[in-house]
Design an enzyme around this catalytic site. Structure first.
Site, PDB file in Angstrom:
ATOM      1  N   GLU A 180       0.813  -1.214   0.000  1.00  0.00           N
ATOM      2  CA  GLU A 180       0.000   0.000   0.000  1.00  0.00           C
ATOM      3  C   GLU A 180       0.853   1.273   0.000  1.00  0.00           C
ATOM      4  OE1 GLU A 180      -2.831  -0.122   3.160  1.00  0.00           O
ATOM      5  OE2 GLU A 180      -3.736  -1.976   2.463  1.00  0.00           O
ATOM      6  N   TYR A 205     -10.589  -3.791   1.121  1.00  0.00           N
ATOM      7  CA  TYR A 205     -11.340  -3.787   2.380  1.00  0.00           C
ATOM      8  C   TYR A 205     -12.761  -3.250   2.238  1.00  0.00           C
ATOM      9  CZ  TYR A 205      -7.228  -4.771   5.235  1.00  0.00           C
ATOM     10  OH  TYR A 205      -6.152  -5.370   5.817  1.00  0.00           O
ATOM     11  N   GLU A 209      -5.357  -8.404   0.831  1.00  0.00           N
ATOM     12  CA  GLU A 209      -5.816  -8.229   2.217  1.00  0.00           C
ATOM     13  C   GLU A 209      -7.286  -7.867   2.173  1.00  0.00           C
ATOM     14  OE1 GLU A 209      -3.912  -5.307   4.748  1.00  0.00           O
ATOM     15  OE2 GLU A 209      -1.930  -5.900   4.055  1.00  0.00           O
ATOM     16  N   TRP A 237      -6.900 -10.365   6.498  1.00  0.00           N
ATOM     17  CA  TRP A 237      -6.222  -9.548   7.493  1.00  0.00           C
ATOM     18  C   TRP A 237      -7.066  -9.581   8.746  1.00  0.00           C
ATOM     19  CZ3 TRP A 237      -1.461  -7.541   7.754  1.00  0.00           C
ATOM     20  CH2 TRP A 237      -1.194  -6.803   8.911  1.00  0.00           C
ATOM     21  N   PHE A 249      -8.237  -6.748  14.574  1.00  0.00           N
ATOM     22  CA  PHE A 249      -8.522  -7.303  13.249  1.00  0.00           C
ATOM     23  C   PHE A 249      -8.320  -8.826  13.196  1.00  0.00           C
ATOM     24  CE2 PHE A 249      -8.316  -2.953  11.673  1.00  0.00           C
ATOM     25  CZ  PHE A 249      -9.128  -2.975  10.549  1.00  0.00           C
TER      26      PHE A 249
HETATM   27  C1  GAL Z   1      -3.948  -2.477   5.738  1.00  0.00           C
HETATM   28  C2  GAL Z   1      -2.533  -2.604   6.190  1.00  0.00           C
HETATM   29  C3  GAL Z   1      -2.398  -3.530   7.346  1.00  0.00           C
HETATM   30  C4  GAL Z   1      -3.488  -3.374   8.384  1.00  0.00           C
HETATM   31  C5  GAL Z   1      -4.857  -3.269   7.751  1.00  0.00           C
HETATM   32  C6  GAL Z   1      -5.994  -2.941   8.707  1.00  0.00           C
HETATM   33  O1  GAL Z   1      -4.088  -1.358   4.978  1.00  0.00           O
HETATM   34  O2  GAL Z   1      -1.738  -3.077   5.130  1.00  0.00           O
HETATM   35  O3  GAL Z   1      -1.122  -3.349   7.871  1.00  0.00           O
HETATM   36  O4  GAL Z   1      -3.206  -2.412   9.269  1.00  0.00           O
HETATM   37  O5  GAL Z   1      -4.863  -2.293   6.768  1.00  0.00           O
HETATM   38  O6  GAL Z   1      -6.051  -1.593   8.964  1.00  0.00           O
END
Ligand code: GAL
Length: 613
Positions: A301, A435, A515, A566, A582
């Site tokens: 990211e 996400y 993720e 994740w 998470f």
């Molecule tokens: C992603 C990140 C992770 C984790 C996740 C939840 O963007 O790569 O490290 O923090 O979000 O916030």
């Protein structure tokens, strides 16, 4: 240096109080709590909280803006001796040692899963995980993955020769992390990785996406500094152990934990010097693990990472001459040069396997269907958040024209023809951390008032992310823990069109959902395990997303070959510390014991029914 006021493992009650205070502040209309996902933009925060009407949109405010303690960039001379390393650690301050310093061998290499949880709902309301779209299967070789990142899970930050990273430093700056969590011990995955591997193997997981800490391999970061053999050996052991247990190791070279030495010497990713240092680090790692790691990422990211460079406290570590407004774009330029250079080396060295970088965010949906301005604003969002790294890699070799039309070269350096050639094709697949998806709105005073006006609060992106619809103010999806409310909602219903849109804009033969996940609302409030394990919101999120991924593959022809949840377990969620959860496994921060939550067992059931051997 911010003194630590509490240690992470005996402070859970304290965290609840912090969260309560934070929530109270919100309820009485004060500033919001910090978000862990800063935007790439340097203007006002683009993420707006849901409110009852558009005019009542509120901009989330976050951490302090000053008070970080860092010496002038360039003032610390290179000294690669043990004393020099200690001087770098002095910038961080005292570190909590882990309770043990040898790798734990699991008592049994076969973990027996607990008996499955009772059904969440009557089947007329929701099917069991195995019964979600029972006739659809994932393509053969599909990766059932879980994801972690070095800083967030490893602990042992000062053991076995590791140098400090910017997150070791940030977690001690005033207001840097909301509950003062550091990475010092956290999950101690560094010494407990074997237990973690056998626990995910028991779930049927077939791939683990983890990151390598640059500062473990090069404690001083630079190409002219010594390699730390202990660090190199550690990941070698980690990789072998995964393979022995039937889990494919998927390695990310950079998940935001820049060696602090590089910030001190030259300002990290805001200096061109970082490019060669990164490529040298990448080559060292490629050579060491070639043939054992088959899927690689250069950067996690980068748009989020580069956005962070502009904000507190990282704005105290910028290269002289670079200000916070330019930093995200100058950083992006160096990231792309480092990525392209590393991929070129990967191919020249004939390293086995595939390589790409991980994108975050979404393209977006126009907030109001009756305005072309919102549709144009979507294009701006897509360009600044995904196009910034994907146009160069997949379609043109160059920045999106929306960006070059808006940002002067002093902000966004232009690529030479050679650089464009190096960018284009420097990815073997497309990876998206998908996400959520949100609506996008043009500025209230119109795009024209913003695009050419550097002092407009929304410049240069010139749009807002809106979390509720323009008709009746319904949310795009259920909300996560309040600590992630500025950026995250569960939005399974739009996932298919979102993935299709990615495939249309940046066509690829292979896509990974690199993720996805959800922080269960208020999970940090619970102390009883039976409540913590019942992570209903996360389970629903994962089951609905996975169903949509199946449909994307079968109905829409999107070539998805893996999905990585994740997170493998609770961890240090950046500036939300351990208050935002998470994990599909709970971690007890007193005993370090892991416990499967409902979501973990639901995933096991879902994948057992939907994977093909
Ligand atoms: C992603 C990140 C992770 C984790 C996740 C939840 O963007 O790569 O490290 O923090 O979000 O916030």
């Amino acid at each position: 240096m911010g003194a630590r006021t509490l240690t992470q493992r005996n402070a859970s009650k304290m965290y609840s109080k912090i969260l309560l205070v934070a929530l109270l502040v919100r309820v009485v209309g004060g500033a919001g709590v910090s978000s862990s996902k800063p935007a790439l933009s340097t203007g006002a925060s683009l993420t707006v909280s849901a409110a009852s009407s558009a005019s009542a949109m509120t901009t989330a405010t976050s951490t302090p803006t000053s008070g970080a303690n860092f010496p002038p960039v360039g003032s610390i001379p290179k000294d690669f001796s043990p004393a020099g390393l200690e001087k770098l650690w002095d910038l961080v301050g005292p570190v909590e040692p882990p309770p043990f310093t040898t790798t734990v061998t699991p008592t049994s290499t076969r973990v027996i899963l607990p008996s499955p949880p009772p059904p969440l709902y009557p089947t007329f309301y929701a099917p069991a995980p195995k019964d979600v779209l029972p006739n659809l299967k994932f393509p053969s070789g599909f990766k059932f993955g879980v994801a972690t990142a070095a800083y967030q899970v490893e602990g042992a930050v000062k053991n076995e020769g590791k140098g400090p990273s910017v997150w070791d430093w940030n977690s001690r700056q005033p207001g840097g992390v909301i509950d003062n969590t550091t990475g010092d011990v956290i999950d101690l995955n560094y010494y407990l990785y074997k237990e973690d591997v056998v626990r995910i193997a028991a779930l049927g997981v077939t791939a683990h996406s983890f990151s390598i800490s640059w500062a473990r391999i090069f404690p001083f970061g630079t190409a002219d500094s010594p390699v730390n053999q202990e660090g190199l050996q550690h990941y070698s052991d980690v990789i072998d152990y995964h393979i022995q247990n039937g889990i494919a190791p998927v390695a990310t070279l950079f998940h935001w934990d820049t060696p602090l030495a590089l910030s001190a010497y030259y300002g990290g990713f805001t200096s061109p010097q970082v490019v060669d240092d990164f490529i040298n680090y990448a080559k060292t790692v490629f050579k060491a693990y070639n043939g054992r790691v088959q899927t690689w990422y250069t950067f996690n990211e980068p748009a989020v990472y580069c956005g962070q460079t502009a904000g507190y406290p990282f704005n105290a570590t910028l290269t002289p001459g670079v200000n916070a407004s330019m930093a995200p774009y100058i950083c992006s330029y160096h990231v792309l040069k480092a990525h392209a250079g590393a991929v070129k080396a990967f191919r020249e060295m004939k390293i086995q396997g595939e390589i790409s970088l991980k994108n975050d965010d979404f393209t977006g949906i126009p907030w109001r269907s009756n305005t072309t301005e919102d549709a144009l604003a979507v294009e701006r969002h897509a360009a600044f958040h995904i196009g910034v790294f994907s146009d160069p890699l997949y379609t043109t070799g160059d920045w999106p024209t929306i960006m070059t039309d808006t940002l002067p070269p002093s902000y966004l350096p232009r690529f030479t023809e050679q650089e464009k050639q190096d960018n284009l094709g420097s990815a073997d697949f497309f990876a998206i951390d998908s996400y959520r998806e949100s609506w996008i709105a043009a500025p209230d005073d119109g795009l024209a008032a913003c695009v050419g006006n550097m002092s407009h609060p929304l410049w240069p992106e010139c749009h807002s992310v809106v979390l509720f619809d323009s008709n009746a103010g319904w949310a795009a999806g259920i909300s996560p823990d309040p600590l992630s409310e500025t950026w995250l909602q569960a939005t399974p219903n739009t996932l298919r069109s979102y993935l299709k849109d990615l495939q249309t804009r940046w066509p690829t033969k292979k896509m990974y959902i690199s993720e996805f996940g959800f922080d269960e609302p208020f999970e940090a409030f619970w102390t009883d395990l039976f409540r913590i394990k019942e992570d209903v919101a996360r389970t629903n999120y994962l089951m609905t997303y996975l169903g949509q991924i199946l449909l994307s593959i079968h109905e829409d022809g999107v070539p998805i070959q893996g999905a990585f949840i994740w997170a493998m377990m609770d961890n240090a969620e950046w500036n939300s510390g351990i208050t935002a959860k998470f994990g599909i496994q709970h971690v007890n921060y007193t005993t370090l014991e892991r416990t499967y939550k409902r979501s973990a067992l639901s995933l096991a059931e879902f994948f057992e029914a939907h994977l093909q051997s």
